[in-house]
Design a protein around this motif. Structure first.
Motif, PDB file in Angstrom:
ATOM      1  N   VAL A  65      -9.380  -0.774  -5.442  1.00 54.93           N
ATOM      2  CA  VAL A  65     -10.079  -0.414  -6.686  1.00 54.93           C
ATOM      3  C   VAL A  65     -11.499  -0.941  -6.560  1.00 54.93           C
ATOM      4  O   VAL A  65     -11.703  -2.058  -6.087  1.00 54.93           O
ATOM      5  N   PHE A  66     -12.466  -0.154  -6.997  1.00 54.44           N
ATOM      6  CA  PHE A  66     -13.874  -0.582  -6.935  1.00 54.44           C
ATOM      7  C   PHE A  66     -14.447  -0.260  -8.315  1.00 54.44           C
ATOM      8  O   PHE A  66     -15.070   0.782  -8.514  1.00 54.44           O
ATOM      9  N   ARG A  67     -14.174  -1.158  -9.276  1.00 55.90           N
ATOM     10  CA  ARG A  67     -14.390  -0.782 -10.681  1.00 55.90           C
ATOM     11  C   ARG A  67     -15.826  -1.046 -11.139  1.00 55.90           C
ATOM     12  O   ARG A  67     -16.338  -2.154 -11.003  1.00 55.90           O
ATOM     13  N   PRO A  68     -16.455  -0.016 -11.718  1.00 58.90           N
ATOM     14  CA  PRO A  68     -17.826  -0.202 -12.216  1.00 58.90           C
ATOM     15  C   PRO A  68     -17.845  -0.947 -13.542  1.00 58.90           C
ATOM     16  O   PRO A  68     -16.830  -1.026 -14.242  1.00 58.90           O
ATOM     17  N   LYS A  69     -19.009  -1.486 -13.852  1.00 63.36           N
ATOM     18  CA  LYS A  69     -19.183  -2.306 -15.054  1.00 63.36           C
ATOM     19  C   LYS A  69     -18.721  -1.577 -16.323  1.00 63.36           C
ATOM     20  O   LYS A  69     -18.034  -2.149 -17.172  1.00 63.36           O
ATOM     21  N   VAL A  97      -5.711   4.622  -3.338  1.00 66.75           N
ATOM     22  CA  VAL A  97      -7.098   4.363  -3.728  1.00 66.75           C
ATOM     23  C   VAL A  97      -7.204   4.755  -5.195  1.00 66.75           C
ATOM     24  O   VAL A  97      -6.737   5.834  -5.590  1.00 66.75           O
ATOM     25  N   GLU A  98      -7.765   3.831  -5.987  1.00 66.21           N
ATOM     26  CA  GLU A  98      -7.864   4.135  -7.418  1.00 66.21           C
ATOM     27  C   GLU A  98      -9.317   4.407  -7.796  1.00 66.21           C
ATOM     28  O   GLU A  98     -10.225   3.699  -7.367  1.00 66.21           O
ATOM     29  N   CYS A  99      -9.528   5.425  -8.588  1.00 63.88           N
ATOM     30  CA  CYS A  99     -10.891   5.694  -9.048  1.00 63.88           C
ATOM     31  C   CYS A  99     -10.859   6.183 -10.482  1.00 63.88           C
ATOM     32  O   CYS A  99      -9.829   6.571 -11.004  1.00 63.88           O
TER      33      CYS A  99
END
Ligand SMILES: O=C1C[C@@](O)(C(=O)O)C[C@@H](O)[C@@H]1O
Length: 516
Positions: A65-69, A97-99
């Motif tokens: 996971v690459f979570r934005p603000k 992969v999580e988006c």
């Protein structure tokens, strides 16, 4: 379509890749089936290197996971770089992969082109404000699914427990693998019960690195035994406010397992009883314990009330009758508290006289009761039924007076409690929450007056030995912990919850005294 069993996922938020690797192993040891690596938490993230390190060392399947603000994450950089990192994760062999919705279509498309077998895309969305209706939720899921997602994830921010049945409905009807829950104390049961409704996974944090709003892995595995929950599992809830102090789940769940009974016991933080009983008519919820402050008020929501609970005008147990769904109220507090006090008096008698007493131990004694709420009423009626003379104190004088009247007792002003002179051999019983965790330094009566009592009982069971009991012991009184009442009322509840199965009392006693 038969859904596969729900996995337990540990979200990992370490700042370095080395620590992520250590935490992946901790998560496995604590019972996780899969880990979620929050790339946005890693300082100085080097995509290829770091992703390869994780994948080389993973003991379990990994979700990246690459979570934005704007979605509650920490990533503030460029969108393109974020998508590229996720894409690289898929390419290097990530299991999932999580988006978010914003980049979902792009990622799904790229993943399809380079697809090689099993990596899956989770598309997630965060819903703020009141939980949408069942129809709206289905539409949200459908639009997320239309991005080509393999798995859909919806995180809701329920402000009230009555919003959660919409999540249960969504989970049970959804055809696509779905993660849906609300975080926080009011959302907790949407996480615990996810396996019952076929959720794809639930989240649990590793010990010592808790994630706000979700339970720990150990709690999920050991307290709630979530791996044993399935479609048929019967749900029992503790209706209370507050509810977090309760040890009920730590007792009832292992006892259900020990007895091969397919049930789960969950804390239900209820703000409004009327709304609650209107929204939870589902036969899945087959019984309830009732805690503070609702023991008296629930009587009004029961279709039938057992005579003992009726005379006390307070219930701590409700069963949904399977034949017609009617709610039946019971009181298991009364016998629990009174027998705990009687047994301690009998034991004392034997140790002094070397033989058992033939007369009922409370007969003719003064029973000084502090607190005239639901638990206090149970104690007062129980003491009266054993021939004691009840003296009631409560900060609400009228409430104390009406209870004193109901048991032919006496009422006194709360301010006079410390200087009250009890009769020789009197019992003091605290039925208020004073001294309960976390306010453990509080005491309902001044310690100076405690030496006047033969026995002091505290209905508070967390902590096991309250300040009141410690001071009473120093003053020379026999002390009876609320743990004993808690155990006995739970034994009564087990019999009702399981339609007459015998409670494994010794097993319960062991849990309560040794594991709490
Ligand atoms: O008083 C109590 C304690 C309790 O509310 C709990 O904290 O678990 C559960 C109730 O059944 C019982 O009567």
């Amino acid at each position: 379509m038969k859904k596969s069993s729900t996995m337990i996922c540990a979200p990992l938020m370490a700042e370095t890749i080395e620590k992520m690797v250590i935490q992946m192993h901790q998560a496995k040891a604590q019972g996780a089936d899969v880990v979620e690596i929050r790339l946005d938490c890693v300082l100085d993230f080097q995509p290829r290197n770091d992703l390869e390190t994780i994948l080389r060392n993973k003991p379990l399947p990994v979700i990246f996971v690459f979570r934005p603000k704007q979605d509650g994450g920490l990533y503030v950089g460029d969108q393109q770089a974020r998508v590229e990192a996720l894409h690289l994760a898929a390419e290097l062999g990530a299991d999932y992969v999580e988006c978010d919705l914003m980049v979902a279509s792009k990622l799904v498309e790229e993943n399809k082109i380079n697809r090689n077998g099993h990596r899956k895309i989770i598309v997630s969305s965060y819903v703020n404000g009141v939980t949408p209706s069942e129809e709206e939720l289905s539409q949200i899921v459908a639009s997320m699914q239309s991005t080509g997602a393999d798995i859909v994830k919806l995180v809701i921010n329920a402000a009230d427990i009555t919003e959660l049945p919409r999540i249960f409905h969504l989970l049970s009807c959804c055809q696509v693998p779905l993660i849906a829950y609300s975080s926080g104390e009011r959302g907790l049961i949407s996480q615990i019960l996810s396996p019952k409704y076929g959720g794809f996974l639930v989240y649990g944090s590793i010990e010592g690195d808790s994630v706000p709003g979700i339970p720990t892995l150990v709690n999920l595995r050991e307290a709630y035994k979530v791996h044993c929950i399935n479609e048929e599992t019967k749900v029992f809830g503790l209706v209370s406010k507050p509810v977090g102090h309760s040890k009920g789940p730590l007792l009832h769940n292992p006892v259900f397992r020990h007895s091969n009974f397919n049930g789960v016991y969950v804390p239900m933080l209820v703000d409004d009883l009327l709304k609650f009983f209107n929204v939870y008519p589902s036969p899945d919820f087959v019984g309830f314990s009732v805690g503070i402050p609702y023991k008296e008020a629930v009587i009004g929501f029961c279709d039938e009330v057992h005579p003992l609970a009726q005379s006390i005008a307070a219930a701590n147990t409700i069963i949904r009758r399977p034949s017609d769904g009617e709610l039946i109220g019971y009181n298991t507090d009364c016998e629990a508290a009174i027998t705990a006090i009687e047994d301690a008096l009998l034991k004392e008698h034997i140790s002094i006289n070397g033989k058992t007493s033939l007369s009922p131990p409370l007969n003719g004694k003064m029973f000084v009761l502090v607190g005239a709420g639901g638990a206090g009423r149970a104690l007062a009626f129980g003491a009266r039924s054993r021939g004691a003379h009840v003296v009631v104190f409560d900060i609400d004088y009228d409430r104390a007076k009406s209870l004193a009247c109901a048991v032919n007792g006496e009422v006194r002003r709360f301010e006079d409690l410390d200087k009250f002179q009890p009769k020789k051999g009197a019992i003091l019983a605290n039925a208020t929450p004073i001294g309960m965790h976390p306010s453990t330094d509080r005491i309902p009566v001044s310690d100076a007056s405690l030496g006047d009592y033969q026995l002091v009982f505290d209905s508070v069971y967390n902590p096991k030995k309250t300040r009141l009991l410690k001071e009473a012991e120093v003053a020379g009184a026999i002390v009876v912990s609320g743990v004993e009442m808690f155990l006995r009322q739970a034994v009564g509840q087990f019999n009702l919850f399981t339609d007459g199965q015998q409670a494994p009392v010794e097993f319960m006693r062991e849990i309560i005294w040794e594991k709490f």
